[in-house]
Design a protein around this motif. Structure first.
Motif, mmCIF file in Angstrom:
data_model
loop_
_atom_site.group_PDB
_atom_site.id
_atom_site.type_symbol
_atom_site.label_atom_id
_atom_site.label_comp_id
_atom_site.label_asym_id
_atom_site.label_seq_id
_atom_site.Cartn_x
_atom_site.Cartn_y
_atom_site.Cartn_z
ATOM 1 N N ASN A 1 -3.268 0.940 -9.714
ATOM 2 C CA ASN A 1 -2.712 2.296 -9.749
ATOM 3 C C ASN A 1 -3.383 3.026 -10.899
ATOM 4 O OD1 ASN A 1 -1.206 4.646 -10.056
ATOM 5 N ND2 ASN A 1 0.720 3.660 -9.477
ATOM 6 N N PRO A 2 -4.241 3.992 -10.609
ATOM 7 C CA PRO A 2 -4.942 4.687 -11.698
ATOM 8 C C PRO A 2 -4.012 5.438 -12.627
ATOM 9 C CG PRO A 2 -5.293 5.800 -9.595
ATOM 10 C CD PRO A 2 -4.617 4.500 -9.286
ATOM 11 N N ALA A 3 -2.747 5.670 -12.196
ATOM 12 C CA ALA A 3 -1.790 6.393 -13.033
ATOM 13 C C ALA A 3 -1.085 5.493 -14.040
ATOM 14 C CB ALA A 3 -0.749 7.090 -12.152
ATOM 15 N N GLN A 4 -1.301 4.173 -13.966
ATOM 16 C CA GLN A 4 -0.615 3.281 -14.898
ATOM 17 C C GLN A 4 -1.289 3.323 -16.272
ATOM 18 O OE1 GLN A 4 -1.127 -1.054 -14.378
ATOM 19 N NE2 GLN A 4 -2.642 -0.582 -12.785
ATOM 20 N N ALA A 5 -0.555 2.941 -17.288
ATOM 21 C CA ALA A 5 -1.070 2.950 -18.652
ATOM 22 C C ALA A 5 -2.264 2.011 -18.777
ATOM 23 C CB ALA A 5 0.038 2.529 -19.618
ATOM 24 N N ASN A 6 -3.225 2.434 -19.588
ATOM 25 C CA ASN A 6 -4.398 1.623 -19.942
ATOM 26 C C ASN A 6 -5.377 1.401 -18.795
ATOM 27 O OD1 ASN A 6 -3.346 1.222 -22.609
ATOM 28 N ND2 ASN A 6 -2.013 -0.390 -21.793
ATOM 29 N N CYS A 7 -5.226 2.124 -17.690
ATOM 30 C CA CYS A 7 -6.199 1.987 -16.603
ATOM 31 C C CYS A 7 -7.404 2.879 -16.900
ATOM 32 C CB CYS A 7 -5.602 2.376 -15.256
ATOM 33 S SG CYS A 7 -6.784 2.205 -13.881
ATOM 34 N N PRO A 8 -8.608 2.308 -16.998
ATOM 35 C CA PRO A 8 -9.777 3.114 -17.361
ATOM 36 C C PRO A 8 -10.367 3.912 -16.212
ATOM 37 C CG PRO A 8 -10.428 0.829 -17.059
ATOM 38 C CD PRO A 8 -8.935 0.875 -16.877
ATOM 39 N N LEU B 1 4.001 7.471 -9.670
ATOM 40 C CA LEU B 1 4.083 7.285 -11.116
ATOM 41 C C LEU B 1 4.948 6.079 -11.470
ATOM 42 C CD1 LEU B 1 4.510 10.997 -12.256
ATOM 43 C CD2 LEU B 1 2.421 9.633 -12.203
ATOM 44 N N PRO B 2 4.483 5.241 -12.389
ATOM 45 C CA PRO B 2 5.291 4.095 -12.821
ATOM 46 C C PRO B 2 6.521 4.555 -13.594
ATOM 47 C CG PRO B 2 2.963 3.860 -13.458
ATOM 48 C CD PRO B 2 3.160 5.277 -13.021
ATOM 49 N N ASP B 3 7.457 3.647 -13.746
ATOM 50 C CA ASP B 3 8.648 3.901 -14.548
ATOM 51 C C ASP B 3 8.274 3.726 -16.022
ATOM 52 O OD1 ASP B 3 11.139 3.455 -16.015
ATOM 53 O OD2 ASP B 3 12.089 3.369 -14.042
ATOM 54 N N ILE C 1 10.633 1.030 -17.842
ATOM 55 C CA ILE C 1 10.592 -0.375 -17.456
ATOM 56 C C ILE C 1 9.161 -0.908 -17.387
ATOM 57 C CG2 ILE C 1 11.314 -2.042 -15.705
ATOM 58 C CD1 ILE C 1 13.499 -0.145 -14.871
ATOM 59 N N GLY C 2 8.216 -0.033 -17.028
ATOM 60 C CA GLY C 2 6.838 -0.475 -16.899
ATOM 61 C C GLY C 2 6.479 -0.746 -15.457
ATOM 62 N N ILE C 3 5.718 -1.818 -15.216
ATOM 63 C CA ILE C 3 5.260 -2.136 -13.874
ATOM 64 C C ILE C 3 5.874 -3.461 -13.414
ATOM 65 C CG2 ILE C 3 3.099 -0.870 -14.139
ATOM 66 C CD1 ILE C 3 1.704 -3.525 -14.655
ATOM 67 N N PRO C 4 5.989 -3.658 -12.098
ATOM 68 C CA PRO C 4 6.598 -4.895 -11.592
ATOM 69 C C PRO C 4 5.687 -6.107 -11.795
ATOM 70 C CG PRO C 4 5.794 -3.549 -9.780
ATOM 71 C CD PRO C 4 5.648 -2.720 -11.013
ATOM 72 N N VAL D 1 0.852 -1.191 0.000
ATOM 73 C CA VAL D 1 0.000 0.000 0.000
ATOM 74 C C VAL D 1 0.888 1.241 0.000
ATOM 75 C CG1 VAL D 1 -2.034 -1.073 1.059
ATOM 76 C CG2 VAL D 1 -0.257 -0.098 2.531
ATOM 77 N N ASP D 2 0.579 2.172 -0.869
ATOM 78 C CA ASP D 2 1.328 3.427 -0.998
ATOM 79 C C ASP D 2 2.784 3.189 -1.392
ATOM 80 O OD1 ASP D 2 1.563 6.231 -0.983
ATOM 81 O OD2 ASP D 2 2.349 6.221 1.069
ATOM 82 N N ASN D 3 3.084 2.058 -1.994
ATOM 83 C CA ASN D 3 4.427 1.789 -2.498
ATOM 84 C C ASN D 3 4.349 0.571 -3.404
ATOM 85 O OD1 ASN D 3 5.908 -0.763 -0.987
ATOM 86 N ND2 ASN D 3 4.316 0.155 0.291
ATOM 87 N N GLY D 4 5.415 0.308 -4.122
ATOM 88 C CA GLY D 4 5.502 -0.916 -4.894
ATOM 89 C C GLY D 4 5.510 -0.757 -6.395
ATOM 90 N N ILE D 5 5.137 0.428 -6.896
ATOM 91 C CA ILE D 5 5.014 0.574 -8.343
ATOM 92 C C ILE D 5 6.369 0.495 -9.038
ATOM 93 C CG2 ILE D 5 5.176 3.100 -8.451
ATOM 94 C CD1 ILE D 5 2.783 0.813 -10.452
#
Length: 609
Positions: free
Chosen positions: A194-201, A179-181, A184-187, A152-156
């Motif tokens: 994470n609503p800030a990640q790509a393709n999240c509606p 914000l994701p990298d 590299i993308g996501i782990p 929670v509140d970390n890990g991206i």
């Protein structure tokens, strides 16, 4: 760290259509000045104005629309059914500790009474472990049978931890808002929320970490309701009772984490503040008591931001943040009081440590002003091995307030520098750090770790590379920090007459709360006011002006609190005295002394009329 120099003279007030003001005021039955305020904030549609002034729980977005939510809910349900031990991996600030409490509570709620969920949590020690998931902690968890870890509140950006979890045979669910990298993308994980990640509606992208955890909690509770004997009745109880109760902590985190108070964040904050009136949970009640927040009304965002949040954060800054989680989970009033008083003492310790560091920072800034460099169009970078790592973010915020420049503040320990940064509007600080870091894995890469978002960052690096950081940030900032960006004009909302500042007007103004980042407290302008008495000093560092409009019977007191501006010096420089004619930019406040009720003005800027 107030400045004694005269402030900027550019006051920017949006131009609004008088016909639109009349239409909106008629629809809302509100004062024209309130309609002007809403229009200046871009709220012109009557339905949008109604929703802004009267947010409801129905305005919250559907949590199941978040990418990965179905997978996360299914995996947690599986763990609960199978009595698998679950570890929630939190963070040491307000956002991370409240997120831990929310998710632990929700998972335990969905478990059958005869088979309670096995949920533990780990909140890292700021100095010993630092931010984010550590592989050693995952190894310890795996050794005691944990097979599901939820961040929670970390890990991206926790790529190494994600690989370690996989190697240990543990599933990982990431919930984060940072914000994701991009490179590299996501782990690797069962699900990444994470609503800030790509393709999240998910329609709103600026949730804090606790709000993302709350969305998972909400989705879990909704899913559990579907299998209840009476799903409709269970959903109704959620809507009327449990979800509003959860929003108390989400609101505290939303305000404390300085995410923009617009869209869904404003709804969360408004509803949560409303629920904070007379709290039942012993820990929250005890904390509000030591913070001297009354129980007979909803607290303001300012009270949460400057009284509650610092005490919660003090645990992670000065000691162990797990005390906060225990505080908000305990059902024992005596233990709650003990923990709240401890947080209060830690906050006093934090304030003393901060004050000492600020003295040193003021000296460093004064030296810069006396050199050829001065305060140019650059990011200010200051370091000192004596500064406590737990207060670096606060110090960075103070420097930004003092100088109007982005700031990176660092301390040193065993050849390594640890830093925190804060920025100004229009200068994306995480983008700046990403640019100056260099190529990934390159020999001249600056940071051993870094992350954050536009307004706030954290990082670590070898101490020997600070000069290289200064060099690269100077090149980056000088090309992007324009005079317009640094000018700090006074952003005003509407011109009003003193006679418009009535109790009815103030009641309408409170409907525009909560104020904060993204929904700043309104600043009004009134012109051609006469000072009717000599400038009065308050405690030798603040001022009080008695003001009236010639030809009108209305009088107001205007208070100048010397935070960013040295008001006694400013009034002296301008030669203000009885009879001076001035324009003022100000915020409208209620008088703090209940024996003298009414309204007063809080000065933002003044200029000669």
């Amino acid at each position: 760290m107030p400045s004694a120099h005269a402030g900027p003279q550019q006051w920017i007030t949006p131009t609004v259509d008088p016909a639109a003001v009349a239409r909106l005021a008629e629809h809302l039955h509100c004062p024209d000045a309130i309609a002007r305020l809403l229009l200046s904030r871009g709220i012109s549609d009557p339905a949008a104005a109604d929703a802004f002034l009267n947010p409801t729980i129905d305005d919250l977005h559907d949590p199941t629309s978040m990418l990965g939510m179905d997978l996360a809910v299914a995996r947690i349900q599986q763990a609960v059914r199978s009595s698998e031990p679950i570890l929630i991996y939190g963070d040491y600030d307000v956002d991370g500790t409240t997120a831990t409490v929310l998710l632990k509570t929700a998972i335990e709620r969905i478990a059958p009474k005869d088979s309670p969920a096995i949920v533990t949590y780990h909140v890292p020690h700021r100095l010993r472990e630092g931010y984010g998931m550590q592989t050693s902690i995952l190894g310890q968890a795996a050794a005691v049978g944990v097979r599901l870890v939820i961040s929670v509140d970390n890990g991206i950006r926790a790529f190494a931890a994600a690989e370690e979890a996989k190697a240990l045979g543990m599933d990982l669910i990431v919930t984060d808002h940072h914000l994701p990298d991009d490179a590299i993308g996501i782990p690797y994980a069962v699900a990444v929320l994470n609503p800030a990640q790509a393709n999240c509606p998910y329609p709103f992208k600026s949730l804090c970490g606790a709000a993302v955890a709350f969305k998972l909690a909400h989705a879990l509770l909704l899913s559990a309701a579907e299998t209840a004997d009476d799903p409709e009745a269970r959903r109704l109880r959620l809507k009327r009772s449990l979800i509003p109760s959860f929003l108390k902590l989400v609101a505290i985190a939303t305000i404390a984490d300085s995410v923009p108070l617009e869209g869904e964040n404003r709804i969360i904050a408004a509803l949560g503040l409303r629920e904070l009136r007379n709290p039942v949970q012993p820990g929250l009640r005890a904390l509000m008591q030591v913070a001297q927040i009354p129980f007979n009304r909803a607290p303001t965002a300012t009270e949460v931001g400057f009284r509650l949040a610092p005490r919660i954060n003090a645990a992670g800054r000065m000691d162990v943040a797990s005390d906060v989680v225990e505080l908000f989970l305990t059902k024992e009033p005596a233990r709650a009081t003990e923990l709240a008083e401890k947080l209060n003492r830690l906050n006093d310790e934090r304030r003393a440590t901060e004050a000492k560091a600020l003295e040193a920072i003021e000296g460093k800034l004064a030296t810069r002003n006396e050199t050829a460099a001065g305060l140019l169009a650059e990011c200010i970078i200051l370091d000192d091995p004596n500064w406590h790592r737990g207060i670096l973010g606060i110090l960075a915020s103070r420097v930004v307030d003092r100088t109007g420049r982005p700031a990176l503040i660092l301390t040193h320990e065993d050849g390594h520098a640890h830093g925190s940064g804060r920025s100004i509007e229009g200068f994306h600080l995480l983008d700046a750090l990403t640019a100056v870091h260099g190529e990934i894995q390159a020999s001249d890469a600056l940071f051993t770790r870094f992350g954050g978002h536009a307004h706030a960052v954290g990082f670590s690096m070898p101490s020997e590379r600070i000069d290289l950081l200064r060099e690269r940030m100077h090149l980056y900032g000088s090309a992007r920090l324009s005079e317009n960006l640094l000018a700090r004009p006074v952003q005003c909302d509407a011109h009003v007459l003193l006679g418009e500042l009535t109790k009815d007007f103030f009641d309408w103004l409170t409907l525009c709360e909560p104020f904060g980042v993204g929904n700043r407290e309104p600043v009004f302008v009134t012109s051609n006011l006469t000072i009717t008495a000599p400038v009065r000093l308050i405690k030798e560092k603040h001022v009080c002006l008695q003001l009236e409009k010639p030809g009108e019977a209305v009088r107001f007191s205007a208070l100048g609190w010397s935070r960013g501006i040295d008001w006694p010096a400013r009034c002296s420089e301008m030669g203000l005295d009885k009879g001076s004619l001035i324009d003022i930019a100000y915020r409208l406040k209620t008088k703090s002394n209940p024996q003298f009720p009414g309204l007063e003005l809080e000065l933002v800027e003044i200029r000669m009329a």
